[in-house]
Design a protein around this motif. Structure first.
Motif, PDB file in Angstrom:
ATOM      1  N   SER A  48      16.014 -29.364  56.563  1.00 40.94           N
ATOM      2  CA  SER A  48      17.338 -28.800  56.821  1.00 40.94           C
ATOM      3  C   SER A  48      17.690 -27.743  55.787  1.00 40.94           C
ATOM      4  O   SER A  48      17.315 -27.845  54.623  1.00 40.94           O
ATOM      5  CB  SER A  48      18.382 -29.925  56.778  1.00 40.94           C
ATOM      6  N   ASN A  50      20.771 -27.381  55.063  1.00 40.21           N
ATOM      7  CA  ASN A  50      21.993 -27.933  54.476  1.00 40.21           C
ATOM      8  C   ASN A  50      21.676 -28.663  53.181  1.00 40.21           C
ATOM      9  O   ASN A  50      20.517 -28.918  52.859  1.00 40.21           O
ATOM     10  CB  ASN A  50      22.681 -28.873  55.456  1.00 40.21           C
ATOM     11  N   SER A  51      22.730 -29.047  52.462  1.00 39.46           N
ATOM     12  CA  SER A  51      22.557 -29.789  51.217  1.00 39.46           C
ATOM     13  C   SER A  51      22.178 -31.236  51.516  1.00 39.46           C
ATOM     14  O   SER A  51      22.451 -31.756  52.599  1.00 39.46           O
ATOM     15  CB  SER A  51      23.846 -29.769  50.402  1.00 39.46           C
ATOM     16  N   ARG A  52      21.562 -31.879  50.546  1.00 38.17           N
ATOM     17  CA  ARG A  52      21.190 -33.282  50.714  1.00 38.17           C
ATOM     18  C   ARG A  52      22.433 -34.155  50.890  1.00 38.17           C
ATOM     19  O   ARG A  52      22.446 -35.068  51.727  1.00 38.17           O
ATOM     20  CB  ARG A  52      20.352 -33.766  49.518  1.00 38.17           C
ATOM     21  N   LEU A  55      23.691 -33.835  54.414  1.00 35.54           N
ATOM     22  CA  LEU A  55      22.765 -34.484  55.343  1.00 35.54           C
ATOM     23  C   LEU A  55      22.900 -36.006  55.266  1.00 35.54           C
ATOM     24  O   LEU A  55      22.913 -36.693  56.298  1.00 35.54           O
ATOM     25  CB  LEU A  55      21.339 -34.048  55.028  1.00 35.54           C
ATOM     26  N   THR A  70      12.499 -36.104  53.739  1.00 36.12           N
ATOM     27  CA  THR A  70      13.686 -35.351  54.133  1.00 36.12           C
ATOM     28  C   THR A  70      13.856 -34.249  53.104  1.00 36.12           C
ATOM     29  O   THR A  70      14.025 -34.519  51.916  1.00 36.12           O
ATOM     30  CB  THR A  70      14.929 -36.260  54.184  1.00 36.12           C
ATOM     31  N   THR A  72      15.743 -30.629  51.978  1.00 35.17           N
ATOM     32  CA  THR A  72      16.965 -29.852  52.157  1.00 35.17           C
ATOM     33  C   THR A  72      16.884 -28.547  51.373  1.00 35.17           C
ATOM     34  O   THR A  72      15.855 -28.229  50.787  1.00 35.17           O
ATOM     35  CB  THR A  72      18.182 -30.676  51.690  1.00 35.17           C
TER      36      THR A  72
END
Length: 186
Positions: A48, A50-52, A55, A70, A72
């Motif tokens: 992603s 997006n920021s962790r 998320l 995962t 980010t």
């Protein structure tokens, strides 16, 4: 940008992402897709921009556990940089040619093309949809295609007749063929 504008922009982006995360709703078909991946023993990751923290908040709101891999925007590389996908492959211990990128925006398609990976576009359509190997109006359509082992024609063969020798070569005719991590090296 110079400081303090840079920090102010980062804070504004983070605040907006967290607002969106608080309102997150699960996309129909997401639970089914995750279940299919687990039942099939497929390795998967979330990548992603997006920021962790946003998320994590989104995942908690929709009741989904993020996978161990995962990645980010805090990572060294982000989409559409192909190195972001190659980094994920390293973390999963898989070859890039054995991966299918599933996304809903041009950045996933650009990253996949640049990384020489296959890509499925779900939930969206746009002028860049032709860069996808497969396009599904809804995630539920993609999950149905997986279950039915639907014909999967790579984007460079979209003008070829399904069943032609070019399409049949190398098990390019099923999504399962592309998702099989046990494929022999070409």
């Amino acid at each position: 940008l110079d400081e303090p504008e840079r920090s102010q922009c980062r804070e504004a982006i983070e605040a907006e992402e967290l607002r969106g995360a608080c309102a997150a709703q699960i996309v129909p078909g997401a639970s089914d897709l995750l279940g299919w991946l687990v039942r099939q023993g497929k390795k998967y990751a979330v990548l992603s921009r997006n920021s962790r923290s946003s998320l994590d908040r989104s995942a908690a709101n929709i009741g989904v556990t993020l996978p161990p891999v995962t990645v980010t925007r805090e990572a060294p590389h982000v989409k559409p940089d192909p190195r972001a996908l190659w980094d994920v492959c390293d973390l999963l211990d898989v070859r890039s040619q054995d991966c299918l990128v599933v996304g809903d925006y041009v950045y996933e398609l650009l990253a996949a093309r640049r990384a020489c990976m296959r890509a499925a576009l779900v939930q969206k359509n746009g002028p860049w949809a032709s860069w996808a190997d497969a396009v599904y109006p809804r995630l539920t359509d993609f999950v149905r295609a997986l279950g039915e082992r639907e014909t999967f024609v790579p984007w460079e063969y979209h003008g070829a007749e399904v069943g032609s020798e070019f399409v049949r070569a190398g098990d390019l005719t099923s999504l399962e063929g592309w998702l099989s991590l046990e494929r022999a090296a070409a």
